[in-house]
Design a protein around this motif. Structure first.
Motif, short mmCIF file in Angstrom:
data_model
loop_
_atom_site.label_atom_id
_atom_site.label_comp_id
_atom_site.label_asym_id
_atom_site.label_seq_id
_atom_site.Cartn_x
_atom_site.Cartn_y
_atom_site.Cartn_z
N LYS A 103 0.83 -1.21 0.00
CA LYS A 103 0.00 0.00 0.00
C LYS A 103 0.86 1.26 0.00
N LYS A 104 1.96 1.25 0.75
CA LYS A 104 2.83 2.43 0.81
C LYS A 104 3.48 2.71 -0.54
N VAL A 105 3.80 1.64 -1.27
CA VAL A 105 4.41 1.82 -2.59
C VAL A 105 3.39 2.39 -3.58
N ARG A 106 2.15 1.92 -3.50
CA ARG A 106 1.09 2.44 -4.38
C ARG A 106 0.85 3.94 -4.11
N LYS A 107 0.85 4.30 -2.84
CA LYS A 107 0.64 5.70 -2.49
C LYS A 107 1.83 6.56 -2.96
N LEU A 108 3.04 6.03 -2.80
CA LEU A 108 4.23 6.75 -3.24
C LEU A 108 4.23 6.95 -4.75
N ALA A 109 3.82 5.92 -5.49
CA ALA A 109 3.77 6.01 -6.95
C ALA A 109 2.76 7.05 -7.40
N LEU A 110 1.64 7.16 -6.68
CA LEU A 110 0.64 8.16 -7.02
C LEU A 110 1.19 9.57 -6.82
N LYS A 111 1.95 9.77 -5.75
CA LYS A 111 2.58 11.06 -5.51
C LYS A 111 3.60 11.37 -6.60
N ASP A 156 -14.20 16.19 -7.74
CA ASP A 156 -14.31 15.78 -6.34
C ASP A 156 -15.61 15.03 -6.07
N SER A 157 -16.55 15.05 -6.98
CA SER A 157 -17.84 14.40 -6.75
C SER A 157 -18.38 13.85 -8.06
N GLU A 158 -19.41 13.05 -7.94
CA GLU A 158 -20.04 12.45 -9.12
C GLU A 158 -20.82 13.52 -9.88
N GLU A 178 -11.52 9.52 -5.78
CA GLU A 178 -11.37 8.18 -5.21
C GLU A 178 -10.80 7.20 -6.24
N GLY A 179 -11.01 7.47 -7.52
CA GLY A 179 -10.53 6.57 -8.55
C GLY A 179 -9.23 6.99 -9.19
N LEU A 180 -8.61 8.03 -8.66
CA LEU A 180 -7.34 8.52 -9.21
C LEU A 180 -6.28 7.43 -9.11
N ASN A 181 -5.61 7.16 -10.22
CA ASN A 181 -4.61 6.08 -10.24
C ASN A 181 -3.43 6.45 -11.12
N VAL A 182 -2.34 5.73 -10.93
CA VAL A 182 -1.08 6.04 -11.60
C VAL A 182 -1.20 5.86 -13.12
N TYR A 183 -1.84 4.78 -13.55
CA TYR A 183 -1.91 4.48 -14.98
C TYR A 183 -2.61 5.59 -15.76
N ASP A 184 -3.75 6.06 -15.26
CA ASP A 184 -4.50 7.10 -15.96
C ASP A 184 -3.74 8.43 -15.97
N LYS A 199 -8.10 19.26 -2.33
CA LYS A 199 -8.15 18.94 -0.90
C LYS A 199 -8.37 17.45 -0.66
N ASN A 200 -9.22 16.85 -1.47
CA ASN A 200 -9.47 15.42 -1.33
C ASN A 200 -8.23 14.60 -1.67
N ILE A 201 -7.51 15.02 -2.70
CA ILE A 201 -6.28 14.32 -3.08
C ILE A 201 -5.24 14.42 -1.99
N GLU A 202 -5.05 15.63 -1.46
CA GLU A 202 -4.05 15.81 -0.40
C GLU A 202 -4.47 15.08 0.88
N GLY A 203 -5.77 15.04 1.16
CA GLY A 203 -6.24 14.30 2.33
C GLY A 203 -6.04 12.82 2.18
N ARG A 204 -6.19 12.33 0.96
CA ARG A 204 -6.01 10.89 0.69
C ARG A 204 -4.56 10.47 0.77
N LEU A 205 -3.65 11.33 0.32
CA LEU A 205 -2.24 10.96 0.23
C LEU A 205 -1.38 11.48 1.36
N SER A 206 -1.95 12.29 2.25
CA SER A 206 -1.13 12.86 3.33
C SER A 206 -0.83 11.81 4.40
#
Length: 206
Positions: A103-111, A156-158, A178-184, A199-206
């Motif tokens: 999980k830590k590697v996935r989060k690092l890759a997203l950053k 940030d929302s649907e 919520e669906g943000l990913n490295v590949y896309d 804000k949601n991105i920083e809250g998710r990855l902080s």
């Protein structure tokens, strides 16, 4: 912290937003990005290809003909891979292609992916992106005004109007935070962030 201009749908600057250095400005390692992207791609493979081996084929176990005196090669089973309808030698079996990534590697890759986009000046922030109706032409007009193509839009929302309006535009994809990913992120040339999504991105990855 990096300061990025916030634009409106007319392409005019309305304010500035500060992007956290711990998310948008870290060293990029291609090996980490490769590992995570590969795990995403192989996870899409179903791995359902399969065939029957000799032991799985239904058929009589009776010897086909006597061992000697017929002039034929000796044969003991109709289920032999050498015969029509027999089993398959070394055929595919059901399997999972999944590659586990911590999980830590996935989060690092997203950053790292976000940092790479900011480093390439491929990040654009818009104050709001709500369409009054499902209208592809309206969305295309906004993107042309912003001079953006081959773009990933992060909301940030649907937003059904935004999602449905983008379906017929080539090289445009809309996803939620919520669906943000490295590949896309790496697949598309430009990244368009709705201001509230940061804000949601920083809250998710902080």
């Amino acid at each position: 912290m990096a300061a990025v201009d916030v634009l409106n749908s007319a392409g005019e600057k309305v304010s500035e937003v500060q992007l956290s250095d711990t998310i948008f400005k870290i060293p990029v390692k291609t090996s980490v990005l490769h590992q995570v992207v590969r795990s995403q791609l192989v996870a899409k493979r179903e791995g359902t290809a399969a065939c029957k081996s000799r032991g799985m084929v239904k058929g009589s176990t009776k010897k086909l003909f006597r061992q000697k005196g017929t002039g034929n090669a000796r044969a003991g089973s109709i289920k032999s891979p050498l015969r029509k309808g027999g089993g398959v030698i070394f055929g595919p079996t059901q399997r999972s292609y999944a590659i586990k990534v911590p999980k830590k590697v996935r989060k690092l890759a997203l950053k790292m992916a976000l940092s790479a986009k900011l480093e390439d000046n491929a990040v654009t922030v818009i104050d709001d992106f709500k369409l009054e109706a499902i209208k592809t032409k309206a969305l295309a007009g906004v993107l042309n005004t912003l001079n953006l193509a081959d773009i990933l839009i992060v909301s940030d929302s649907e937003d059904a109007n935004l999602a449905l309006s983008s379906r017929n535009i080539p090289d445009v994809k809309v996803i939620k935070t919520e669906g943000l990913n490295v590949y896309d992120i790496l697949k598309f040339k430009n990244l368009l962030l709705v201001e509230d999504a940061i804000k949601n991105i920083e809250g998710r990855l902080s």
